[in-house]
Design a protein around this motif. Structure first.
Motif, PDB file in Angstrom:
ATOM      1  N   GLY A 173       6.221   2.701  10.833  1.00 17.68           N
ATOM      2  CA  GLY A 173       5.938   1.826  11.958  1.00 17.68           C
ATOM      3  C   GLY A 173       4.611   1.118  11.839  1.00 17.68           C
ATOM      4  N   VAL A 174       3.536   1.881  11.790  1.00 19.89           N
ATOM      5  CA  VAL A 174       2.204   1.290  11.827  1.00 19.89           C
ATOM      6  C   VAL A 174       1.877   0.538  10.541  1.00 19.89           C
ATOM      7  CG1 VAL A 174      -0.258   1.752  12.116  1.00 19.89           C
ATOM      8  CG2 VAL A 174       1.422   3.072  13.427  1.00 19.89           C
ATOM      9  N   VAL A 175       2.062   1.195   9.395  1.00 17.53           N
ATOM     10  CA  VAL A 175       1.692   0.567   8.124  1.00 17.53           C
ATOM     11  C   VAL A 175       2.504  -0.700   7.878  1.00 17.53           C
ATOM     12  CG1 VAL A 175       1.680   0.835   5.611  1.00 17.53           C
ATOM     13  CG2 VAL A 175       0.866   2.701   7.074  1.00 17.53           C
ATOM     14  N   THR A 176       3.819  -0.634   8.074  1.00 19.77           N
ATOM     15  CA  THR A 176       4.647  -1.820   7.815  1.00 19.77           C
ATOM     16  C   THR A 176       4.284  -2.974   8.741  1.00 19.77           C
ATOM     17  OG1 THR A 176       6.386  -0.977   9.288  1.00 19.77           O
ATOM     18  CG2 THR A 176       6.596  -0.475   6.938  1.00 19.77           C
ATOM     19  N   VAL A 177       4.033  -2.670   9.993  1.00 23.53           N
ATOM     20  CA  VAL A 177       3.679  -3.730  10.950  1.00 23.53           C
ATOM     21  C   VAL A 177       2.336  -4.353  10.594  1.00 23.53           C
ATOM     22  CG1 VAL A 177       2.957  -4.156  13.331  1.00 23.53           C
ATOM     23  CG2 VAL A 177       5.074  -2.910  12.882  1.00 23.53           C
ATOM     24  N   VAL A 178       1.331  -3.526  10.339  1.00 19.14           N
ATOM     25  CA  VAL A 178      -0.008  -4.039  10.055  1.00 19.14           C
ATOM     26  C   VAL A 178      -0.014  -4.885   8.782  1.00 19.14           C
ATOM     27  CG1 VAL A 178      -2.362  -3.392   9.425  1.00 19.14           C
ATOM     28  CG2 VAL A 178      -1.208  -2.208  11.295  1.00 19.14           C
ATOM     29  N   VAL A 179       0.592  -4.369   7.716  1.00 23.87           N
ATOM     30  CA  VAL A 179       0.599  -5.099   6.447  1.00 23.87           C
ATOM     31  C   VAL A 179       1.413  -6.380   6.570  1.00 23.87           C
ATOM     32  CG1 VAL A 179       1.380  -5.017   4.042  1.00 23.87           C
ATOM     33  CG2 VAL A 179       0.214  -3.045   5.051  1.00 23.87           C
ATOM     34  N   ALA A 180       2.619  -6.263   7.110  1.00 20.60           N
ATOM     35  CA  ALA A 180       3.495  -7.433   7.195  1.00 20.60           C
ATOM     36  C   ALA A 180       2.889  -8.525   8.075  1.00 20.60           C
ATOM     37  CB  ALA A 180       4.867  -7.021   7.736  1.00 20.60           C
ATOM     38  N   TYR A 181       2.345  -8.142   9.221  1.00 18.87           N
ATOM     39  CA  TYR A 181       1.848  -9.166  10.142  1.00 18.87           C
ATOM     40  C   TYR A 181       0.558  -9.797   9.626  1.00 18.87           C
ATOM     41  CZ  TYR A 181       1.680 -11.627  14.562  1.00 18.87           C
ATOM     42  OH  TYR A 181       1.697 -12.619  15.516  1.00 18.87           O
ATOM     43  N   ALA A 182      -0.268  -9.006   8.944  1.00 19.05           N
ATOM     44  CA  ALA A 182      -1.489  -9.571   8.360  1.00 19.05           C
ATOM     45  C   ALA A 182      -1.141 -10.612   7.298  1.00 19.05           C
ATOM     46  CB  ALA A 182      -2.346  -8.460   7.762  1.00 19.05           C
ATOM     47  N   ILE A 183      -0.176 -10.292   6.447  1.00 20.50           N
ATOM     48  CA  ILE A 183       0.248 -11.248   5.416  1.00 20.50           C
ATOM     49  C   ILE A 183       0.908 -12.458   6.056  1.00 20.50           C
ATOM     50  CG2 ILE A 183       1.853 -11.574   3.490  1.00 20.50           C
ATOM     51  CD1 ILE A 183       1.336  -8.595   2.811  1.00 20.50           C
TER      52      ILE A 183
END
Length: 348
Positions: free
Chosen positions: A114-124
């Motif tokens: 949840g957290v890692v995928t959201v943070v990485v994906a949205y930052a990119i």
């Protein structure tokens, strides 16, 4: 990439649970700014859609399959804070009802998936939108890239957690190479699903895509063989545009995917299961606390027909997830409305 009980020791599982709880608490506060009367029910639908698509394992290599993680899709459609909550709702429903993902490992799963995928994906995603032309195609392309990279990032995050609290003595370098390698392939599937879904929604209702807010593409008409801008027309206020058709279409799609298409999903172990079996990190895996659930392993107990059993479980899962998710997001939205009302009254 659902981590079962027994992969990670108790102290690290507790620490991951605390981190996940903090992330969810922060997301509850942040989601108040993202949700309104239109997007709250859509967020519940996004959670149900992610649940449905996660049942569709696709082959990625010999004897290995993958499935959508959903963090990138949720963040782009309904916002990063709400996206964390969407994936958390899905993981909670899967763990309690379907014995998928350990209950003591719930904090690990929320943190990684949840957290890692959201943070990485949205930052990119936001970074690419800052340099690409402000068009709908750019949104779709940025969604593809964010989703693609979020999956190996989650695999790397799991490896880091395992390096700290793994219950077996396995060379971390081997685990990292195997996990990231197979999840790069899974990331391609994640990117295709995410880009296709975002593209489909943005084509009909760009106002409902959080990551596309502020974009406006003029309507084109073909005149004399050339495309020209159409005369501007008065559009209905965004708040007045109904979301019922989008909601109904999305729900029917989720039900069909979970209730019918899931029967044809790959039966091969997913990336984490395959790596765990090959590298021996599953030596101390524990039986799931909900292994006797009537819906364990995505089948309805005492229903002998595999197609019917899996289909019913999928439909029930979609129904429970959309109800639970919508209820949570409505409560978050109502709390925000109450706070705004109280602020207005005190200011007056």
């Amino acid at each position: 990439m659902h981590v079962p009980d027994g992969f990670i020791n108790a102290p690290v599982s507790v620490a991951a649970g605390v981190a996940a709880g903090a992330a969810v608490a922060l997301s509850l506060r942040g989601a108040r700014r993202e949700l309104d009367e239109r997007t709250a029910p859509l967020a519940g639908l996004v959670a149900a859609f992610i649940f449905a698509v996660q049942m569709l394992n696709f082959p990625v290599a010999a004897g290995t399959s993958g499935h959508l993680l959903g963090g990138a899709l949720a963040a782009i459609l309904v916002g990063p804070y709400t996206g964390v909550l969407c994936v958390s709702v899905v993981l909670l429903m899967q763990g309690i009802l379907f014995a998928d993902g350990g209950l003591t490992a719930l904090g690990v799963n929320i943190t990684v998936m949840g957290v890692v995928t959201v943070v990485v994906a949205y930052a990119i995603f936001r970074g690419l939108l800052g340099i690409l032309p402000p068009t709908r195609r750019s949104v779709t392309a940025a969604a593809f890239a964010g989703a693609l990279l979020s999956v190996p990032a989650a695999a790397a995050a799991f490896t880091a957690v395992y390096a700290i609290g793994g219950t077996t003595d396995v060379a971390i370098g081997k685990v990292f190479t195997a996990m990231v390698g197979v999840h790069v392939l899974i990331g391609i599937g994640e990117a295709v699903i995410t880009a296709a879904t975002v593209g489909a929604v943005i084509a009909v209702r760009p106002d409902l895509v959080h990551g596309a807010r502020g974009l406006s593409a003029p309507l084109k008409l073909r005149v004399g063989g050339e495309l020209v801008d159409a005369p501007a027309a008065a559009a209905a206020p965004v708040a007045a545009r109904s979301t019922r058709k989008v909601w109904a279409t999305g729900l029917v799609t989720a039900l069909v995917l979970a209730g019918f298409v899931s029967y044809y999903a790959s039966a091969s172990p997913d990336g984490l299961e395959k790596v765990a079996a090959d590298k021996g990190i599953d030596a101390k895996v524990e039986d799931h606390a909900a292994a006797d659930s009537p819906l364990a392993d995505y089948g309805v107990k005492n229903v002998d027909d595999a197609r019917l059993s899996g289909g019913l479980a999928g439909v029930i899962g979609v129904g429970v997830t959309v109800v639970a998710g919508t209820g949570i997001f409505w409560a978050v939205r109502r709390r925000r409305t109450g706070e705004l009302t109280a602020t207005s009254v005190s200011a007056g």
